[in-house]
Design an enzyme around this catalytic site. Structure first.
Site, PDB file in Angstrom:
ATOM      1  N   GLY A  73     -49.726   0.345 -30.918  1.00 51.32           N
ATOM      2  CA  GLY A  73     -50.688   0.907 -29.970  1.00 51.32           C
ATOM      3  C   GLY A  73     -51.852   1.538 -30.695  1.00 51.32           C
ATOM      4  O   GLY A  73     -51.869   1.632 -31.922  1.00 51.32           O
TER       5      GLY A  73
ATOM      6  N   LYS B 239     -48.813   5.858 -38.290  1.00 51.37           N
ATOM      7  CA  LYS B 239     -50.154   5.989 -37.702  1.00 51.37           C
ATOM      8  C   LYS B 239     -51.193   5.990 -38.808  1.00 51.37           C
ATOM      9  O   LYS B 239     -51.112   6.762 -39.761  1.00 51.37           O
ATOM     10  CB  LYS B 239     -50.275   7.274 -36.885  1.00 51.37           C
ATOM     11  CG  LYS B 239     -51.677   7.443 -36.292  1.00 51.37           C
ATOM     12  CD  LYS B 239     -51.666   8.253 -35.038  1.00 51.37           C
ATOM     13  CE  LYS B 239     -52.049   9.677 -35.331  1.00 51.37           C
ATOM     14  NZ  LYS B 239     -52.112  10.491 -34.117  1.00 51.37           N
TER      15      LYS B 239
ATOM     16  N   ASP C  80     -53.026  18.092 -25.195  1.00 54.78           N
ATOM     17  CA  ASP C  80     -53.241  16.729 -24.691  1.00 54.78           C
ATOM     18  C   ASP C  80     -51.949  16.158 -24.120  1.00 54.78           C
ATOM     19  O   ASP C  80     -51.527  15.068 -24.490  1.00 54.78           O
ATOM     20  CB  ASP C  80     -53.804  15.848 -25.805  1.00 54.78           C
ATOM     21  CG  ASP C  80     -54.521  14.625 -25.244  1.00 54.78           C
ATOM     22  OD1 ASP C  80     -54.822  14.618 -24.026  1.00 54.78           O
ATOM     23  OD2 ASP C  80     -54.773  13.674 -25.993  1.00 54.78           O
TER      24      ASP C  80
ATOM     25  N   VAL D 136     -51.340   2.683 -34.443  1.00 53.87           N
ATOM     26  CA  VAL D 136     -49.943   2.906 -34.809  1.00 53.87           C
ATOM     27  C   VAL D 136     -49.250   1.567 -35.045  1.00 53.87           C
ATOM     28  O   VAL D 136     -49.388   0.640 -34.246  1.00 53.87           O
ATOM     29  CB  VAL D 136     -49.209   3.692 -33.696  1.00 53.87           C
ATOM     30  CG1 VAL D 136     -47.770   3.970 -34.105  1.00 53.87           C
ATOM     31  CG2 VAL D 136     -49.919   4.990 -33.405  1.00 53.87           C
TER      32      VAL D 136
END
Ligand SMILES: *[C@@H]1O[C@H](CO)[C@@H](O)[C@H](O)[C@H]1NC(C)=O
Ligand SMILES: *[C@@H]1O[C@H](CO)[C@@H](O)[C@H](O)[C@H]1NC(C)=O
Ligand SMILES: *[C@@H]1O[C@H](CO)[C@@H](O)[C@H](O)[C@H]1NC(C)=O
Ligand SMILES: *[C@@H]1O[C@H](CO)[C@@H](O)[C@H](O)[C@H]1NC(C)=O
Ligand SMILES: *[C@@H]1O[C@H](CO)[C@@H](O)[C@H](O)[C@H]1NC(C)=O
Length: 668
Positions: A342, A362, A471, A349
């Protein structure tokens, strides 16, 4: 801190002024369908929503639809004319008007106006175009191509007509559609094309999705520059009366042509350039000033001093393992696109294999300035945190200007793909109306909510330094092989020394629209309470299987917001009706679902002081406490927010930590 926010704002608006002074912009856009996330690009009035892949300009069948008007605009204005030049444009849209009464009422219009506000009392015969006061006056400042489905007065054309209106509900030219084979209110898609060039506006229509030839319907000469402002917004308005219909726009394409400025002899050039140069110098100064301030406040994380990053990580206790770039490159097959899991949070990642164990790696994108701050935040924050509901950071690497983070691998991916369906899985339906193969049962959803609550409670109250996640959203919740939730992506997280409670907020505006508490837009700061708000939105999402919707431009102006929607259901005493339709009736217990939804709403209280702490949230989820009382109607957002008259001692620190001075409150 407020000053910084102001400086940022000033900068943005100055740049905007410069751009609008210097450049005559053209405008092109295309919405093949409308998806919930498209509301970033639309300005929707209170009654307009995106639903079932269309803009429902007036309310859809989920509630009452009588006596409404609505407006929906593209978010950017269009330069229609300038001096003696007038632009030209083509636009094509597909309308679907499904009558609920015979005939359906009242109609829909394509509109151009510089004033996006929906006039009061513009439902019924007014089609959202004007109201009784502005009708026929030049203040209206509006052009409308109306598709009228009901004859509402003697001046009005017959049912089913197209008209061109200037500042009025009465048309300068209209045509009955009876002989064209087009029936706008037949519930069938009608493709309309509007062309404007050389002072003629032409409207074409067809019933067959644009595949067949379009019929010219009206084409009056019209010099728009004499009626409208230079900059106009483009969009739709519609209304219903006691005659009702669904007023949908299903797709919309627009292409407008530049106005070429070839008037070189003009002094305008001087007027524009001189202030621009001065402004640029000013901005340069401001940026410099701003960057210095910023640097000061990040003493711990200097962006330009990589070695210090390394020191900091090395000397922090319980540091995750340091890897060599070589090892990680090999583990991920050279960062092969096939291993990509993703993208987001300032990097990509990849799946990898290290010592026969699957990991997620990542790779922070190189040119992301934010990425370096994020890297430090992530390594130093979650590297030292250990909780079973936090994604574990097992390693890191900084080599050849590459920043890499290694996490435990989460075989079941992120939560969002289970809640709304995922495009990659051949399911683009976001409304939970059709079956989705990837869905979670109630027990799992309950566990997910509980897990995230535990993680947040740990961050806020359980660890040495208070950590704000900043977040929280469905795509940042990962699921392990047993579908246990783990909170991840600490890229925006900030630690706060608990001893120093007054600094328990951080100043950069950050987060994801839809999850951001209303006060964030005014204060620009993250607090424990804004984390709780985002958690509340997440709870509603998980239970309802809907996207969070969005927040558009104004302070307290949620559009399509899940918070608004659930609150409305709560007001009607039907909160259980908000539950995801994909959940089986027999597996849910109504009281339990209701308790969780009410708790979610309490977390989304517009007044941050009324939101429960994560401690209280956990108590409610464990059945040790009742959910907080939630008013039947969502209270209006007010700032500064009033602190509640009394509150549990436990939450005292939060009140003291907010920036609202008491004098301001008593002054009201
Ligand atoms: C609009 O369409 C017409 C005919 O298809 C074309 O000639 C014209 O250039 C187009 N104008 C714009 C602004 O795209
Ligand atoms: C028409 O709209 C304007 C602005 O929304 C409002 O001030 C005015 O009162 C409205 N007129 C009527 C008759 O409602
Ligand atoms: C248009 O279609 C609707 C619904 O099918 C029908 O009730 C109406 O009579 C039609 N109008 C005309 C003018 O044909
Ligand atoms: C349209 O109106 C503007 C201002 O009223 C005028 O400058 C322009 O020449 C007109 N255009 C045409 C083609 O008549
Ligand atoms: C709407 O109201 C008018 C006048 O009050 C009435 O004549 C008409 O039958 C009503 N129409 C519907 C569909 O209820």
């Amino acid at each position: 801190m407020h000053l910084l926010w102001l400086v940022k704002y000033q900068l943005a608006s100055t740049i905007f002024i410069i751009i609008s002074l210097n450049k005559v912009t053209s405008l092109d856009f295309n919405f093949p369908t409308f998806q919930p996330q498209d509301d970033h690009y639309l300005l929707l009035s209170k009654n307009s929503k995106i639903y079932l892949d269309a803009i429902q300009v007036t309310p859809d069948i989920r509630g009452p639809i009588q006596d409404y008007s609505g407006r929906a605009f593209y978010y950017k204005p269009y330069k229609l004319w300038k001096k003696n030049q007038v632009a030209s444009f083509n636009t094509t849209f597909v309308l679907n008007i499904t009558p609920e009464t015979t005939p359906g009422g009242e109609g829909l219009a394509f509109i151009l106006t510089s004033d996006i506000t929906l006039p009061q009392n513009s439902s019924g015969e007014w089609l959202g175009i004007v109201n009784a006061t502005s009708n026929g006056t030049s203040q209206a400042g509006i052009l409308a191509v109306e598709f009228d489905t009901r004859k509402s007065s003697t001046q009005d054309g017959p049912d089913n007509h197209v008209g061109i209106n200037i500042n009025s509900i009465n048309s300068i030219q209209d045509v009955p559609l009876i002989n064209t084979g087009i029936n706008i209110s037949s519930g069938v898609d009608v493709t309309i094309k509007v062309q404007y060039s050389n002072d003629i506006i032409s409207v074409f229509g067809s019933m067959n999705n644009g595949t067949s030839l379009m019929t010219l319907l009206v084409s009056p000469p019209l010099n728009l520059s004499s009626y409208l402002q230079e900059d106009v917004f483009l969009g739709f308005s519609a209304s219903t009366s006691n005659y009702t219909e669904l007023n949908c726009v299903k797709s919309w394409e627009f292409s407008g042509v530049d106005i070429v400025d070839n008037d070189k002899s003009d002094l305008v050039w001087v007027y524009v350039t001189v202030p621009t140069v001065i402004l640029f110098i000013l901005i340069g100064g401001l940026v410099f000033f701003f960057m210095r301030l910023r640097r000061k406040s990040y003493l711990e994380t200097p962006e330009d001093a990589y070695p210090r990053i390394e020191d900091q990580i090395k000397y922090s206790s319980m540091a995750p393992k340091k890897f060599r770039l070589r090892e990680l490159t090999r583990a991920t097959g050279g960062f092969s696109p096939q291993n990509k899991l993703g993208e987001g949070g300032f990097g990509t990642v990849y799946r990898g294999l290290l010592e026969n164990k699957e990991v997620a790696v990542k790779r922070v994108s190189k040119n992301s300035r934010q990425g370096k701050q994020e890297f430090v935040a992530e390594v130093t924050t979650i590297g030292s945190l250990h909780h079973r509901n936090l994604v574990k950071l097992t390693g890191w690497c900084y080599e050849k200007r590459e920043l890499l983070l290694v996490y435990e691998f989460m075989p079941n991916g992120s939560l969002d793909k289970y809640l709304f369906g995922d495009k990659n899985f051949g399911n683009t339906n976001n409304h939970g109306l059709e079956g989705c193969s990837l869905t979670l049962d109630w027990e799992t959803r309950r566990r997910v909510i509980h897990g995230v609550a535990q993680a947040l409670d740990y961050l806020h109250n359980g660890c040495e330094k208070r950590v704000l996640h900043r977040d929280i959203k469905a795509s940042n919740i990962m699921l392990d092989s047993d579908y246990n939730a783990k909170l991840g992506d600490f890229g925006l997280a900030r630690t706060i020394q608990k001893r120093n409670e007054t600094h328990h907020s951080t100043k950069e505006i950050a987060g994801t629209p839809g999850y951001m508490a209303p006060e964030t837009f005014l204060t620009g700061r993250a607090t424990v309470e804004t984390d709780v708000y985002a958690f509340g939105v997440l709870v509603l999402e998980v239970v309802c299987g809907r996207r969070p919707g969005n927040y558009v431009y104004a302070q307290d102006d949620y559009k399509n917001s899940i918070v608004y929607w659930v609150w409305e259901m709560h007001g009607k005493g039907k909160i259980v009706g908000a539950v995801d339709g994909r959940l089986k009736k027999e597996e849910i217990m109504e009281e339990e679902v209701e308790c969780v939804l009410v708790l979610g709403l309490a977390c989304c209280h517009p007044n941050p002081h009324h939101r429960p702490s994560m401690r209280t949230v956990l108590q409610v989820l464990n059945g040790e406490a009742q959910p907080p009382e939630v008013p039947k109607e969502r209270p209006a957002f007010m700032w500064p927010a009033m602190p509640p008259s009394f509150k549990e001692a436990e939450d005292r620190s939060l009140i003291q930590g907010t920036i609202t001075p008491f004098t301001e409150i008593t002054g009201r």
